[in-house]
Design an enzyme around this catalytic site. Structure first.
Site, PDB file in Angstrom:
ATOM      1  N   GLY A  67       1.733 -81.265  41.355  1.00 26.86           N
ATOM      2  CA  GLY A  67       2.844 -80.645  42.071  1.00 26.86           C
ATOM      3  C   GLY A  67       2.784 -79.140  42.123  1.00 26.86           C
TER       4      GLY A  67
ATOM      5  N   LEU B  90       1.177 -87.820  46.322  1.00 24.27           N
ATOM      6  CA  LEU B  90       0.754 -86.445  46.102  1.00 24.27           C
ATOM      7  C   LEU B  90      -0.158 -86.297  44.873  1.00 24.27           C
ATOM      8  CD1 LEU B  90       1.227 -83.434  46.961  1.00 24.27           C
ATOM      9  CD2 LEU B  90       3.061 -83.397  45.250  1.00 24.27           C
ATOM     10  N   ASP B  91      -1.307 -85.671  45.057  1.00 24.19           N
ATOM     11  CA  ASP B  91      -2.218 -85.348  43.948  1.00 24.19           C
ATOM     12  C   ASP B  91      -2.718 -86.583  43.201  1.00 24.19           C
ATOM     13  OD1 ASP B  91      -1.781 -82.707  44.638  1.00 24.19           O
ATOM     14  OD2 ASP B  91      -0.211 -82.421  43.149  1.00 24.19           O
ATOM     15  N   GLU B  92      -2.692 -87.720  43.860  1.00 27.81           N
ATOM     16  CA  GLU B  92      -3.104 -88.955  43.197  1.00 27.81           C
ATOM     17  C   GLU B  92      -4.371 -89.562  43.803  1.00 27.81           C
ATOM     18  OE1 GLU B  92      -1.847 -91.099  40.737  1.00 27.81           O
ATOM     19  OE2 GLU B  92      -0.462 -89.563  40.048  1.00 27.81           O
TER      20      GLU B  92
END
Lengths: 283, 283, 283, 283
Positions: free
Chosen positions: A200, A226-228
Site C-alpha cells: 500500500g 493490490l500488491d499481491e
C-alpha cells in the site's frame, strides 16, 4: 524470427523432456537453450525451450505441427519469437526516475520496447517523454469525477493501441479490476518495498517506522488485489538508522529502476512462466 | 576495564557534543571512538562515546562524576565496560544450527559469552552442548500441563543465575509477557524471515507460497508482541523458483547463524541503542 | 542408489539433448532434473541430467548401456550416484573456523561427508576434531626438514585412505605439484579473498592497504598454480574505512565458512563441471 | 550557505574532538552531524563535522577564526559549504549508459551538478547530451596526431571553465599525468571491474576468462597510475557460467551507473577524505 521460445507446463510425468526435444529434432530445429523445473510439491513440470526453427517456418506452422505432441502430453504451452519488441504503454505519476530510466534504456538499445505512449495523471512526465520523442497523454484526476474519467480514458487508450505490454513506472493509482483483468501476465508494476512487507501507501515511511535494516523493491505482474500479483524480480539494499524517510526514498530509487528493468528484460526474453501466484523465472 | 562506553540519548539541542566530549577531556579520559546520530524527525540525539578512562577510576566513579553534566543536558545514559563477557543463557528447540554456531564461536573466541546454561523444550541439543562443556537443561512441553511447568521452570532458571543476556537460538515457543518483560533490551531472538514479512510459524512455507525471490533472517530484541521487537540485524539471500520449502529452510540456515552472531556482537560491543521500537546500531 | 546424475560435455551440435533424454526414456529412467549450458564462444555443450534409474540397475550397467550413445555423440561424461557421501580428508592450520564449521555441519547432517581424518601442521585443531569424534593427525613443519617430512607424510596419508575428496579448510601451506595433481577436481580450497584479487599471503592486509570497500572469499578446486584453480563459489561483504585488518579478518570468517560450505555442497550434489579453468555450477 | 562541513585530519592525540566541537559551540554554530574515524594502525584521526554556522558568517570568516585552533591541534582541514553544486565536466567515449544516467539524475534533481560541458573522443554522446540541453564537444582521436591534439584541447578546455569536478563516465582513454595531476581528489572515474581485479582493458573479458562468480564496478579518484587511485565506492553482482562476455557487459552496466552515482553523491556531500591511497567515506 531468429529464435523460437516454447514455454510449457503440465502435470509432471516421465517422457515429457524426451517428447518435446524429440519433436524439435524431428522438425529440424536446433535447441540452443533448454531449462526445466519440476515442482515436486505441486507435481508440476515447467520448461523453456529455445530453438532455431527450420528455415521458412512460421509460428503458426510450428504451433500446428506441435498440436499432436501437446495433446498426447497434455501440455499448456505458448510459442514466442525472439527478438521480441512489444508494443508498450508506460503509465506514471509524479516520481519520474523509473520512467526516465526505462526511456533511457530504450534509447540506448538496452531494452527493446516499442513505446506507443506514456500516460500519467500528472503532467510532470511530459518533458522527459517528449525529449525522447514519445507521445505523452495527460489524464488528470483532480476530483472524483475526473478520477472516473481518467479510468475510462485509460481503458479506451489501452484498448485502442493493440498493445502487448503495459508498464506501471511508479503509477500511483490503484487500477480497477476492469482495467487489470485483460492484462494478466502482461502488466508489470514496480512496488517500492520488499513485498509482502509494506503493502500500500508510503512503504518507505512504513519501513522507517518498523526500523528495518534492509529495504527492497518488487516488480510483479499486476493482479486484481493490490500488491499481491506474482513476483518477477526483487532487489534489496542495506540501510541504517541514519536513513530517514527521505534517504530511504532516495536509496530506493536505484533499486526500483534496476529491479523494474530486470523484470522487463525477463519478460522480453520470454523467461517468465506464471503458475498460480508464483513465477518461474528461467535464468 | 580497558575502555568505557557511554551510550546516551536526549532531546536534540546545541551543545551536547561539546558538553560530553569536554567532560571526558576534563576527567582525563581519551576518546578513541565517538559516533552520534540525530533523528531530525523525532528531534532526538543519540551518541556512543568510547574512551579510555583515567587510571584507577571505576564505572561508579565515572557515573558519579558525570551526574551533573547529565543533569544539565537532561540525558538518558548508561556506562558500560569493555571488554564485556555477559553471563548468558541460550534457549533452543530442535533446530540446532544456531546453537551449534554460537557455541562454536564462543569456543573459538569469536564471541565473548560466559555461557551459564542451555535450556530447551527438546533433548536434542544436549549432545552438542555437553561436547562444548556447557550445562544443558531439558524442560519438556509434551502437554498443556508441562507447558505451564516449562514456563515456571524457565522463569526460575533465568531468575536464579544472575544473567546479563538471554539468546533465543531457534527457540520455538512463544514466551509469556511475564518472562519477557524483565529482559527488555537483553533478550535476543533470531526469526527466520525478513521481518515484518512472514511473522509467526513456518515463515519459509509462507515465503514459498508468496513466491518471493529473496528470503531473509532477522535478529531482534524480544518484546511482548511476537516478532515485533526492535530489529538489530537483518540479512537476505537470493532464491528462485528452484528452491522448495526444504531448500529455503536449508539456505536460510546460514543467514540465521550469521545474522544472529552479528546481533550478538553488536550487543557485546555496546553498539545498540533502543529508541521506541527502533534501534540505533553504531558501526 | 536413489538417483543417478549424468554429467556430460561435448562439442555443441544438434541432437544431443534429444539423444540423451531419449536414451534415459528408452532404458526406463525418469528424468527429475535436467540443466544444460551452451558456451557459444567456445562451441561447447554441457549438461547435467538427474534421473531415477530403472530398478536394479547399477552404475556399471548404465555406463555400459550408455556407451554407444556416447560414442555416436562423442561425449565426455561421468555417471554419479545420489545420495553421495564421499570419504573425505580435511586439512587445516591454525585458523579453525572453517574446520569447526564443516564439522558442525557434518554433525548436524547439513553436509554428508564421511570424514576419515583431519590433518594439520599445528596441533590446535585436535580439540575440536576429537570433540566431534574424528581422527586428528598432527604433521608438524617447524623447520625445513620437517616441511619435507610433512609433505611425505601427507602424501602417504592421502594415498592410503581411499579418499574421494580433500578439503583445505584454511590449510596455509602451499602444496607441491606431486600432491595436488592426483586430486584434480576433488580438492577444494577456501582462499580468503575475492580472487583474482589478493593472491598469496595476507589477503586481508592487502585488501586494507588497497582500500577496497568490499572483501570476498573464494572456494576453488586446487590446481598446480597457487590460487589459480577453477572457481566454484565466491561471496562478498561490504566493508568500510572503519574496518582495520583485524576487523576484515573477523568479518571475512563468516564469508569463508559459508562460501566453503556452498562449494562443498555443489560438489556433493554433482553440480560442478570443470571446463579448462572455469566451472559450470548448475543450480 | 545552509550548512558548513569541516573535514579534518591529523595525528591522533587526546583533545581533538573536544577542541573542535568546543570551537563550534563557542562561535555559536550548531553541530547537526559529526563523524570521526581513528586509524590506530597509522595513528591518524579523521573527522567530518557538519554544522549550521552563525548568521552572516562566510567560509572565509570561519576559516580565519579556526586558524588558531587548527594551529594548536596541528590539523589539516578544509571548510566546505552545503548545498554544493560544483561546476562539472563529463568525459565519455562510446558507452553512453553512465553519461545518460548522470544526466538523467541531474535533470530529475537527484544529483546537483552544474554541468558545463560533455566532451568525448566520439560523436555518439552528442544526441543524449543535447537532449538535456548541455554543450557537447567532440575531440576526435582517429590517429596519433589527433590523439595529441585531443589531449591538448582537453587540457585547455578543462583549464578554461573554472571547473570544480571532472567525471569520467566511461571515458576510455588513458589521461596523461599532466592532465590528471591538477585534479587530484576532484576527478572521478568509473572502472568496470572490482578493482584491483582486472585492471586495464576489457575487464569483462578478463572476468569471463577467469571464471569469477561475481563481477563488480569501482568508482575512484583518478591518480597518475591507471586504475590505482583511491577507491570511493564499489558494487558487485552475482554472475554464473551462463553469462558470456556480452551478458557480463550488460549486467555490469547497472552496477557502473549506480556505483558512479554513489561516488558522485559522496563527493557532493563532502563525505570523502583521502588519506594516501585510501579513502574515508563517512556515511
Amino acid at each position: 524470427m531468429k529464435h523460437v521460445v516454447l514455454l510449457l507446463s503440465c502435470q509432471d510425468r516421465p517422457g515429457i523432456v524426451a517428447g518435446v526435444t524429440g519433436w524439435v529434432a524431428k522438425i529440424g530445429g536446433n535447441i540452443t537453450d533448454a531449462q526445466q523445473h519440476t515442482d515436486h510439491h505441486d507435481g508440476m513440470f515447467f520448461q523453456r525451450v529455445k530453438f532455431t526453427p527450420p528455415d521458412g517456418s512460421s509460428i503458426d506452422d510450428l504451433a500446428e505441427r506441435f498440436r499432436s505432441v501437446a495433446g498426447e502430453l497434455n501440455l499448456s504451452y505458448q510459442f514466442c519469437t525472439l527478438p521480441y519488441r512489444p508494443r508498450t504503454a508506460l503509465l506514471t505519476s509524479r516520481h519520474l526516475h523509473c520512467l526516465s530510466d526505462v526511456l533511457s534504456r530504450v534509447h540506448l538499445g538496452d531494452l527493446a520496447l516499442d513505446v506507443k505512449f506514456v500516460a500519467s495523471n500528472h503532467d510532470d512526465g511530459r518533458e522527459i517523454c517528449e525529449m525522447y520523442g514519445h507521445q505523452f497523454r495527460h489524464l488528470p484526476t483532480e476530483n472524483a469525477d475526473s478520477r472516473a474519467k481518467h479510468e475510462a480514458d485509460l481503458l479506451r487508450l489501452l484498448d485502442s493501441r493493440q498493445l502487448d505490454l503495459v508498464i506501471l513506472a511508479r503509477y500511483m493509482l490503484v487500477l480497477s479490476k476492469q482495467i487489470v483483468e485483460p492484462w494478466s501476465g502482461r502488466m508489470i508494476n514496480i512496488h517500492h518495498s520488499f513485498l509482502p512487507s509494506f503493502v500500500g501507501a508510503n512503504p518507505y515511511r512504513q519501513a522507517h517506522d518498523r526500523g528495518v535494516k534492509i529495504i527492497g523493491a518488487t516488480a510483479h505482474y499486476v493482479s486484481e488485489v493490490l500488491d499481491e500479483g506474482p513476483i518477477v524480480a526483487q532487489g534489496v539494499v542495506q540501510v541504517s538508522h541514519r536513513d530517514d524517510v527521505a534517504a530511504l526514498t532516495r536509496r530506493g530509487r536505484d533499486l526500483e529502476t534496476t529491479v523494474l528493468a530486470s523484470a522487463i528484460r525477463a519478460h522480453l526474453e520470454h523467461r517468465v512462466l506464471v503458475f498460480g501466484n508464483r513465477t518461474i523465472v528461467f535464468d
